[in-house]
Motif scaffolding. Structure first.
Motif, PDB file in Angstrom:
ATOM      1  N   LEU A  99       0.858  -1.181   0.000  1.00  0.00           N
ATOM      2  CA  LEU A  99       0.000   0.000   0.000  1.00  0.00           C
ATOM      3  C   LEU A  99       0.897   1.234   0.000  1.00  0.00           C
ATOM      4  CD1 LEU A  99      -2.657  -1.004   2.689  1.00  0.00           C
ATOM      5  CD2 LEU A  99      -3.110  -0.620   0.267  1.00  0.00           C
ATOM      6  N   PRO A 100       0.423   2.330  -0.576  1.00  0.00           N
ATOM      7  CA  PRO A 100       1.238   3.545  -0.571  1.00  0.00           C
ATOM      8  C   PRO A 100       1.538   3.990   0.859  1.00  0.00           C
ATOM      9  CG  PRO A 100      -0.608   3.752  -2.084  1.00  0.00           C
ATOM     10  CD  PRO A 100      -0.849   2.507  -1.300  1.00  0.00           C
ATOM     11  N   ARG A 101       2.768   4.377   1.113  1.00  0.00           N
ATOM     12  CA  ARG A 101       3.127   4.821   2.455  1.00  0.00           C
ATOM     13  C   ARG A 101       2.310   6.019   2.911  1.00  0.00           C
ATOM     14  NH1 ARG A 101       9.374   3.946   4.232  1.00  0.00           N
ATOM     15  NH2 ARG A 101       9.399   1.695   3.930  1.00  0.00           N
ATOM     16  N   PRO A 102       2.049   7.001   2.041  1.00  0.00           N
ATOM     17  CA  PRO A 102       1.200   8.122   2.493  1.00  0.00           C
ATOM     18  C   PRO A 102      -0.162   7.657   3.009  1.00  0.00           C
ATOM     19  CG  PRO A 102       2.301   8.715   0.458  1.00  0.00           C
ATOM     20  CD  PRO A 102       2.578   7.258   0.687  1.00  0.00           C
ATOM     21  N   TRP A 103      -0.736   6.609   2.386  1.00  0.00           N
ATOM     22  CA  TRP A 103      -2.036   6.121   2.863  1.00  0.00           C
ATOM     23  C   TRP A 103      -1.907   5.472   4.234  1.00  0.00           C
ATOM     24  CZ3 TRP A 103      -6.879   6.984   2.312  1.00  0.00           C
ATOM     25  CH2 TRP A 103      -7.824   6.086   2.795  1.00  0.00           C
ATOM     26  N   LEU A 104      -0.837   4.709   4.449  1.00  0.00           N
ATOM     27  CA  LEU A 104      -0.614   4.089   5.750  1.00  0.00           C
ATOM     28  C   LEU A 104      -0.414   5.159   6.823  1.00  0.00           C
ATOM     29  CD1 LEU A 104       1.781   1.183   4.699  1.00  0.00           C
ATOM     30  CD2 LEU A 104      -0.590   0.966   5.457  1.00  0.00           C
ATOM     31  N   LEU A 105       0.325   6.200   6.490  1.00  0.00           N
ATOM     32  CA  LEU A 105       0.533   7.291   7.450  1.00  0.00           C
ATOM     33  C   LEU A 105      -0.768   8.042   7.695  1.00  0.00           C
ATOM     34  CD1 LEU A 105       3.973   8.634   6.180  1.00  0.00           C
ATOM     35  CD2 LEU A 105       3.533   7.238   8.212  1.00  0.00           C
ATOM     36  N   PHE A 106      -1.594   8.184   6.655  1.00  0.00           N
ATOM     37  CA  PHE A 106      -2.891   8.833   6.829  1.00  0.00           C
ATOM     38  C   PHE A 106      -3.791   8.009   7.751  1.00  0.00           C
ATOM     39  CE2 PHE A 106      -7.348   9.294   5.428  1.00  0.00           C
ATOM     40  CZ  PHE A 106      -7.535  10.633   5.731  1.00  0.00           C
ATOM     41  N   CYS A 107      -3.746   6.680   7.603  1.00  0.00           N
ATOM     42  CA  CYS A 107      -4.522   5.806   8.496  1.00  0.00           C
ATOM     43  C   CYS A 107      -4.067   5.989   9.946  1.00  0.00           C
ATOM     44  CB  CYS A 107      -4.363   4.352   8.079  1.00  0.00           C
ATOM     45  SG  CYS A 107      -5.053   3.952   6.459  1.00  0.00           S
ATOM     46  N   LYS A 108      -2.762   6.035  10.143  1.00  0.00           N
ATOM     47  CA  LYS A 108      -2.224   6.253  11.487  1.00  0.00           C
ATOM     48  C   LYS A 108      -2.636   7.611  12.028  1.00  0.00           C
ATOM     49  CE  LYS A 108       0.596   5.245  14.957  1.00  0.00           C
ATOM     50  NZ  LYS A 108       0.323   4.155  15.912  1.00  0.00           N
ATOM     51  N   LEU A 109      -2.624   8.619  11.159  1.00  0.00           N
ATOM     52  CA  LEU A 109      -3.026   9.968  11.564  1.00  0.00           C
ATOM     53  C   LEU A 109      -4.501  10.002  11.963  1.00  0.00           C
ATOM     54  CD1 LEU A 109      -2.493  13.005  11.826  1.00  0.00           C
ATOM     55  CD2 LEU A 109      -2.938  13.220   9.370  1.00  0.00           C
ATOM     56  N   CYS A 110      -5.358   9.327  11.214  1.00  0.00           N
ATOM     57  CA  CYS A 110      -6.785   9.285  11.555  1.00  0.00           C
ATOM     58  C   CYS A 110      -7.010   8.624  12.909  1.00  0.00           C
ATOM     59  CB  CYS A 110      -7.558   8.526  10.469  1.00  0.00           C
ATOM     60  SG  CYS A 110      -7.706   9.413   8.913  1.00  0.00           S
ATOM     61  N   ALA A 111      -6.270   7.543  13.177  1.00  0.00           N
ATOM     62  CA  ALA A 111      -6.396   6.864  14.468  1.00  0.00           C
ATOM     63  C   ALA A 111      -5.973   7.781  15.600  1.00  0.00           C
ATOM     64  CB  ALA A 111      -5.553   5.587  14.464  1.00  0.00           C
ATOM     65  N   THR A 112      -4.862   8.502  15.402  1.00  0.00           N
ATOM     66  CA  THR A 112      -4.380   9.436  16.419  1.00  0.00           C
ATOM     67  C   THR A 112      -5.395  10.546  16.673  1.00  0.00           C
ATOM     68  OG1 THR A 112      -2.065   9.016  15.850  1.00  0.00           O
ATOM     69  CG2 THR A 112      -2.554  11.080  16.973  1.00  0.00           C
ATOM     70  N   ALA A 113      -5.938  11.110  15.591  1.00  0.00           N
ATOM     71  CA  ALA A 113      -6.908  12.198  15.727  1.00  0.00           C
ATOM     72  C   ALA A 113      -8.174  11.729  16.434  1.00  0.00           C
ATOM     73  CB  ALA A 113      -7.244  12.776  14.356  1.00  0.00           C
ATOM     74  N   LEU A 114      -8.638  10.522  16.113  1.00  0.00           N
ATOM     75  CA  LEU A 114      -9.844   9.998  16.763  1.00  0.00           C
ATOM     76  C   LEU A 114      -9.628   9.855  18.265  1.00  0.00           C
ATOM     77  CD1 LEU A 114     -12.668   8.791  16.689  1.00  0.00           C
ATOM     78  CD2 LEU A 114     -11.639   6.571  16.147  1.00  0.00           C
ATOM     79  N   LEU A 115      -8.492   9.311  18.665  1.00  0.00           N
ATOM     80  CA  LEU A 115      -8.203   9.169  20.094  1.00  0.00           C
ATOM     81  C   LEU A 115      -8.088  10.540  20.764  1.00  0.00           C
ATOM     82  CD1 LEU A 115      -5.649   6.221  20.169  1.00  0.00           C
ATOM     83  CD2 LEU A 115      -8.107   6.171  20.596  1.00  0.00           C
ATOM     84  N   SER A 116      -7.484  11.502  20.075  1.00  0.00           N
ATOM     85  CA  SER A 116      -7.360  12.853  20.631  1.00  0.00           C
ATOM     86  C   SER A 116      -8.734  13.472  20.865  1.00  0.00           C
ATOM     87  CB  SER A 116      -6.541  13.739  19.685  1.00  0.00           C
ATOM     88  OG  SER A 116      -5.211  13.294  19.578  1.00  0.00           O
ATOM     89  N   VAL A 117      -9.621  13.331  19.887  1.00  0.00           N
ATOM     90  CA  VAL A 117     -10.960  13.908  20.010  1.00  0.00           C
ATOM     91  C   VAL A 117     -11.737  13.240  21.137  1.00  0.00           C
ATOM     92  CG1 VAL A 117     -13.190  14.142  18.842  1.00  0.00           C
ATOM     93  CG2 VAL A 117     -11.077  14.684  17.621  1.00  0.00           C
ATOM     94  N   LEU A 118     -11.642  11.919  21.252  1.00  0.00           N
ATOM     95  CA  LEU A 118     -12.346  11.217  22.328  1.00  0.00           C
ATOM     96  C   LEU A 118     -11.858  11.670  23.698  1.00  0.00           C
ATOM     97  CD1 LEU A 118     -12.505   7.571  20.877  1.00  0.00           C
ATOM     98  CD2 LEU A 118     -14.353   9.257  21.024  1.00  0.00           C
ATOM     99  N   GLN A 119     -10.553  11.828  23.852  1.00  0.00           N
ATOM    100  CA  GLN A 119     -10.007  12.285  25.125  1.00  0.00           C
ATOM    101  C   GLN A 119     -10.419  13.729  25.407  1.00  0.00           C
ATOM    102  OE1 GLN A 119      -5.755  11.194  25.777  1.00  0.00           O
ATOM    103  NE2 GLN A 119      -6.007   9.951  23.954  1.00  0.00           N
ATOM    104  N   ALA A 120     -10.433  14.570  24.375  1.00  0.00           N
ATOM    105  CA  ALA A 120     -10.838  15.963  24.558  1.00  0.00           C
ATOM    106  C   ALA A 120     -12.307  16.052  24.960  1.00  0.00           C
ATOM    107  CB  ALA A 120     -10.590  16.746  23.269  1.00  0.00           C
ATOM    108  N   LEU A 121     -13.157  15.237  24.341  1.00  0.00           N
ATOM    109  CA  LEU A 121     -14.577  15.240  24.698  1.00  0.00           C
ATOM    110  C   LEU A 121     -14.780  14.740  26.129  1.00  0.00           C
ATOM    111  CD1 LEU A 121     -16.233  13.928  21.410  1.00  0.00           C
ATOM    112  CD2 LEU A 121     -16.125  16.282  22.260  1.00  0.00           C
ATOM    113  N   ALA A 122     -13.968  13.758  26.540  1.00  0.00           N
ATOM    114  CA  ALA A 122     -14.044  13.282  27.926  1.00  0.00           C
ATOM    115  C   ALA A 122     -13.669  14.402  28.892  1.00  0.00           C
ATOM    116  CB  ALA A 122     -13.120  12.081  28.117  1.00  0.00           C
ATOM    117  N   PHE A 123     -12.644  15.193  28.536  1.00  0.00           N
ATOM    118  CA  PHE A 123     -12.264  16.327  29.388  1.00  0.00           C
ATOM    119  C   PHE A 123     -13.377  17.361  29.454  1.00  0.00           C
ATOM    120  CE2 PHE A 123     -10.739  20.726  29.300  1.00  0.00           C
ATOM    121  CZ  PHE A 123     -10.305  20.834  30.614  1.00  0.00           C
ATOM    122  N   VAL A 124     -13.997  17.664  28.311  1.00  0.00           N
ATOM    123  CA  VAL A 124     -15.090  18.647  28.291  1.00  0.00           C
ATOM    124  C   VAL A 124     -16.235  18.181  29.182  1.00  0.00           C
ATOM    125  CG1 VAL A 124     -16.859  19.705  26.831  1.00  0.00           C
ATOM    126  CG2 VAL A 124     -14.496  19.582  26.027  1.00  0.00           C
ATOM    127  N   ALA A 125     -16.553  16.889  29.137  1.00  0.00           N
ATOM    128  CA  ALA A 125     -17.629  16.353  29.965  1.00  0.00           C
ATOM    129  C   ALA A 125     -17.313  16.524  31.446  1.00  0.00           C
ATOM    130  CB  ALA A 125     -17.855  14.878  29.637  1.00  0.00           C
TER     131      ALA A 125
END
Length: 268
Positions: A99-125
């Motif tokens: 698979l293209p490396r940029p796509w693999l890095l994009f997948c990793k970036l999406c996973a990181t962003a999702l975890l960041s958003v979940l943690q931020a929403l937990a803090f807001v709550a």
């Protein structure tokens, strides 16, 4: 899409088994909210400036900055995880996948962003539970959620970029000290820009103006109150694109910074 689903699901499942990681992600900003904001409530007065229509308590002002703290620390922590995975973990195998490396890095970036958003929403709550008045239950809250996601993506892309330069896990702490603290304290997370200029700290004021983390926080802050964030979204999205493109270039074994393959940081 199967690669995207697999990488994101793996990161979410791994995070769900690390309750200490969530607790540590929340303790830091909550201490600032409960202790720092309470101690300086009567010292720092926040005047009526955009996006506020009236005077606001200091804890309300710094809440978007503390949300940004969650995003920043998780984005930088993803850099550490990337270095580990690249050296001896899953990414060492994934980077050899057809698979293209940029796509693999994009997948990793999406996973990181999702975890960041979940943690931020937990803090807001939790912040709402302790009495911080934030207008999250409104249509403007959807805009703030978009700003939150884009900020998480930008900081995650910065973490990817830094992981290119971090050759060993032992170098992580030193590198982060030159990134996390300057980005956080030279921003509008804790005080408005005009206070920096008013105090005569002109060079800090100028650095804060051009700090992409400042624009991420201001986008979240203005979006929460339904106000126009100005150029902040364009700065965040522009930095996201630049960080990610340069990180992809750095992970190319033939063109990357110093040659990841040559130093054993990744497969050829």
């Amino acid at each position: 899409m199967q690669a995207l689903q697999a990488i994101v699901l793996r990161e979410v499942l791994k995070f769900s088994q690390q309750t200490g990681r969530l607790v540590s992600a929340l303790v830091r900003p909550l201490l600032w909210l409960a202790v720092f904001a309470a101690g300086f409530r009567n010292v720092f007065g926040v005047s009526i400036v955009e996006p506020y229509d009236t005077y606001v308590p200091y804890d309300v002002y710094i809440a978007p900055g503390l949300v940004g703290m969650v995003l920043l620390f998780n984005g930088m922590q993803s850099s550490l995880a990337m270095v580990y995975d690249r050296e001896m973990g899953l990414m060492r195998l994934l980077l050899t996948a057809p698979l293209p490396r940029p796509w693999l890095l994009f997948c990793k970036l999406c996973a990181t962003a999702l975890l960041s958003v979940l943690q931020a929403l937990a803090f807001v709550a939790v912040a709402l539970l302790v009495g911080t008045d934030l207008p999250v239950f409104s249509w403007a809250g959807l805009h703030a959620l978009l700003a939150l996601l884009c900020g998480a993506l930008m900081l995650g892309a910065l973490g990817l970029l830094l992981s290119v330069h971090i050759k060993q896990l032992e170098n992580f702490a030193g590198t982060m000290n030159f990134v996390i603290f300057p980005m956080y304290f030279m921003s509008t997370a804790l005080y408005p820009l005009w206070k920096l200029q008013e105090s005569g700290a002109e060079w800090v004021y100028q650095l804060a103006r051009f700090n992409p983390f400042t624009h991420a926080i201001e986008w979240i802050r203005f979006a929460l109150y339904g106000k126009d964030p100005g150029a902040a979204p364009w700065v965040v999205l522009g930095c996201l694109a630049v960080f990610f493109v340069v990180a992809c270039w750095g992970y190319d074994p033939q063109r990357g910074f110093g040659g990841l393959a040559k130093r054993g940081g990744g497969p050829a």
